[in-house]
Design a protein around this motif. Structure first.
Motif, PDB file in Angstrom:
ATOM      1  N   ILE A   1       0.846  -1.207   0.000  1.00  0.00           N
ATOM      2  CA  ILE A   1       0.000   0.000   0.000  1.00  0.00           C
ATOM      3  C   ILE A   1       0.876   1.250   0.000  1.00  0.00           C
ATOM      4  N   SER A   2       1.978   1.201   0.732  1.00  0.00           N
ATOM      5  CA  SER A   2       2.924   2.319   0.729  1.00  0.00           C
ATOM      6  C   SER A   2       3.469   2.551  -0.674  1.00  0.00           C
ATOM      7  N   LEU A   3       3.813   1.469  -1.344  1.00  0.00           N
ATOM      8  CA  LEU A   3       4.311   1.574  -2.725  1.00  0.00           C
ATOM      9  C   LEU A   3       3.239   2.181  -3.633  1.00  0.00           C
ATOM     10  N   PHE A   4       1.989   1.759  -3.435  1.00  0.00           N
ATOM     11  CA  PHE A   4       0.892   2.319  -4.225  1.00  0.00           C
ATOM     12  C   PHE A   4       0.812   3.836  -4.041  1.00  0.00           C
ATOM     13  N   PHE A   5       0.846   4.297  -2.772  1.00  0.00           N
ATOM     14  CA  PHE A   5       0.760   5.736  -2.519  1.00  0.00           C
ATOM     15  C   PHE A   5       1.980   6.471  -3.062  1.00  0.00           C
ATOM     16  N   CYS A   6       3.123   5.820  -3.046  1.00  0.00           N
ATOM     17  CA  CYS A   6       4.329   6.429  -3.606  1.00  0.00           C
ATOM     18  C   CYS A   6       4.159   6.647  -5.115  1.00  0.00           C
ATOM     19  N   VAL A   7       3.686   5.613  -5.803  1.00  0.00           N
ATOM     20  CA  VAL A   7       3.461   5.724  -7.252  1.00  0.00           C
ATOM     21  C   VAL A   7       2.337   6.727  -7.534  1.00  0.00           C
ATOM     22  N   PHE A   8       1.312   6.696  -6.697  1.00  0.00           N
ATOM     23  CA  PHE A   8       0.203   7.627  -6.865  1.00  0.00           C
ATOM     24  C   PHE A   8       0.677   9.076  -6.706  1.00  0.00           C
ATOM     25  N   SER A   9       1.577   9.297  -5.765  1.00  0.00           N
ATOM     26  CA  SER A   9       2.107  10.660  -5.593  1.00  0.00           C
ATOM     27  C   SER A   9       2.910  11.079  -6.821  1.00  0.00           C
ATOM     28  N   MET A  10       3.642  10.134  -7.417  1.00  0.00           N
ATOM     29  CA  MET A  10       4.373  10.450  -8.650  1.00  0.00           C
ATOM     30  C   MET A  10       3.395  10.829  -9.769  1.00  0.00           C
ATOM     31  N   PHE A  11       2.289  10.099  -9.846  1.00  0.00           N
ATOM     32  CA  PHE A  11       1.267  10.396 -10.843  1.00  0.00           C
ATOM     33  C   PHE A  11       0.663  11.777 -10.609  1.00  0.00           C
ATOM     34  N   LEU A  12       0.404  12.105  -9.342  1.00  0.00           N
ATOM     35  CA  LEU A  12      -0.152  13.423  -9.019  1.00  0.00           C
ATOM     36  C   LEU A  12       0.843  14.542  -9.321  1.00  0.00           C
ATOM     37  N   ILE A  13       2.128  14.279  -9.096  1.00  0.00           N
ATOM     38  CA  ILE A  13       3.149  15.276  -9.467  1.00  0.00           C
ATOM     39  C   ILE A  13       3.119  15.488 -10.974  1.00  0.00           C
ATOM     40  N   PHE A  14       3.004  14.401 -11.720  1.00  0.00           N
ATOM     41  CA  PHE A  14       2.921  14.477 -13.176  1.00  0.00           C
ATOM     42  C   PHE A  14       1.720  15.323 -13.606  1.00  0.00           C
ATOM     43  N   LEU A  15       0.616  15.186 -12.868  1.00  0.00           N
ATOM     44  CA  LEU A  15      -0.581  15.987 -13.173  1.00  0.00           C
ATOM     45  C   LEU A  15      -0.528  17.381 -12.559  1.00  0.00           C
ATOM     46  N   GLN A  16       0.559  17.690 -11.855  1.00  0.00           N
ATOM     47  CA  GLN A  16       0.791  18.978 -11.199  1.00  0.00           C
ATOM     48  C   GLN A  16      -0.258  19.269 -10.118  1.00  0.00           C
ATOM     49  N   GLN A  17      -0.650  18.236  -9.416  1.00  0.00           N
ATOM     50  CA  GLN A  17      -1.548  18.350  -8.267  1.00  0.00           C
ATOM     51  C   GLN A  17      -0.687  18.231  -7.004  1.00  0.00           C
ATOM     52  N   MET A  18       0.053  19.280  -6.713  1.00  0.00           N
ATOM     53  CA  MET A  18       1.108  19.220  -5.702  1.00  0.00           C
ATOM     54  C   MET A  18       0.586  18.981  -4.282  1.00  0.00           C
ATOM     55  N   ILE A  19      -0.515  19.564  -3.898  1.00  0.00           N
ATOM     56  CA  ILE A  19      -1.027  19.368  -2.531  1.00  0.00           C
ATOM     57  C   ILE A  19      -1.424  17.904  -2.337  1.00  0.00           C
ATOM     58  N   LEU A  20      -2.150  17.358  -3.305  1.00  0.00           N
ATOM     59  CA  LEU A  20      -2.530  15.947  -3.227  1.00  0.00           C
ATOM     60  C   LEU A  20      -1.297  15.040  -3.309  1.00  0.00           C
ATOM     61  N   ALA A  21      -0.336  15.415  -4.122  1.00  0.00           N
ATOM     62  CA  ALA A  21       0.889  14.623  -4.252  1.00  0.00           C
ATOM     63  C   ALA A  21       1.653  14.591  -2.929  1.00  0.00           C
ATOM     64  N   GLU A  22       1.740  15.734  -2.277  1.00  0.00           N
ATOM     65  CA  GLU A  22       2.431  15.781  -0.986  1.00  0.00           C
ATOM     66  C   GLU A  22       1.700  14.942   0.058  1.00  0.00           C
ATOM     67  N   PHE A  23       0.378  14.997   0.042  1.00  0.00           N
ATOM     68  CA  PHE A  23      -0.409  14.185   0.969  1.00  0.00           C
ATOM     69  C   PHE A  23      -0.187  12.693   0.699  1.00  0.00           C
ATOM     70  N   ALA A  24      -0.243  12.281  -0.555  1.00  0.00           N
ATOM     71  CA  ALA A  24      -0.042  10.873  -0.917  1.00  0.00           C
ATOM     72  C   ALA A  24       1.363  10.412  -0.543  1.00  0.00           C
ATOM     73  N   PHE A  25       2.337  11.272  -0.734  1.00  0.00           N
ATOM     74  CA  PHE A  25       3.711  10.925  -0.373  1.00  0.00           C
ATOM     75  C   PHE A  25       3.855  10.785   1.140  1.00  0.00           C
ATOM     76  N   ALA A  26       3.207  11.668   1.890  1.00  0.00           N
ATOM     77  CA  ALA A  26       3.249  11.579   3.353  1.00  0.00           C
ATOM     78  C   ALA A  26       2.607  10.275   3.833  1.00  0.00           C
TER      79      ALA A  26
END
Length: 138
Positions: free
Chosen positions: A73-98
């Motif tokens: 699940i941690s790996l999923f959120f890590c990849v999801f944060s990368m996807f959100l960074i790609f979409l330039q959704q930085m607040i959501l990306a930071e949350f997913a990375f946390a």
């Protein structure tokens, strides 16, 4: 802190290596359980000695399963944060990375607990040894 695509990518490789180590521990325990189960079924008089060991191993397998699940699940959120960074959704990306980091810490904590249980089991086994010979103690 500026979250870039390379930040979660570093954690991605760490989690992947942890999953490999967890799987290795799981497979070693599975082989040990099979061996002990075979011994218990062949040597009825040793069942009272072997069953507590098998129960201990059952607990360790559950912990390792949870370690693996949480790491996945941690790996999923890590990849999801990368996807959100790609979409330039930085607040959501930071949350997913946390969330990914928190789950990784939980997985590592479970790993420490499992290692502690393993060491206790080995100490009990070694306490039954005298000199070069081990004897079965009831």
């Amino acid at each position: 802190m500026q979250l870039t695509l390379t930040t979660p990518a570093l954690i991605f490789s760490t989690i992947s290596l942890l999953l490999l180590a967890y799987t290795s521990r799981f497979l070693a325990l599975a082989n040990l359980i099979r061996s002990l189960h075979s011994q218990a079924s062949q040597e009825i008089n040793r069942v009272d000695i072997l069953m507590p060991q098998i129960e201990n191993l059952r607990l360790r397998v559950k912990i390792i399963k949870n370690m693996q699940l949480i790491a996945i699940i941690s790996l999923f959120f890590c990849v999801f944060s990368m996807f959100l960074i790609f979409l330039q959704q930085m607040i959501l990306a930071e949350f997913a990375f946390a969330v990914s980091l928190i789950l990784l810490m939980i997985s590592l904590s479970l790993s420490a607990i499992e290692i502690n249980i393993s060491v206790k089991a080995l100490n009990i086994e070694l306490s039954q040894c005298v000199g070069d010979r081990c004897k079965l103690v009831k």
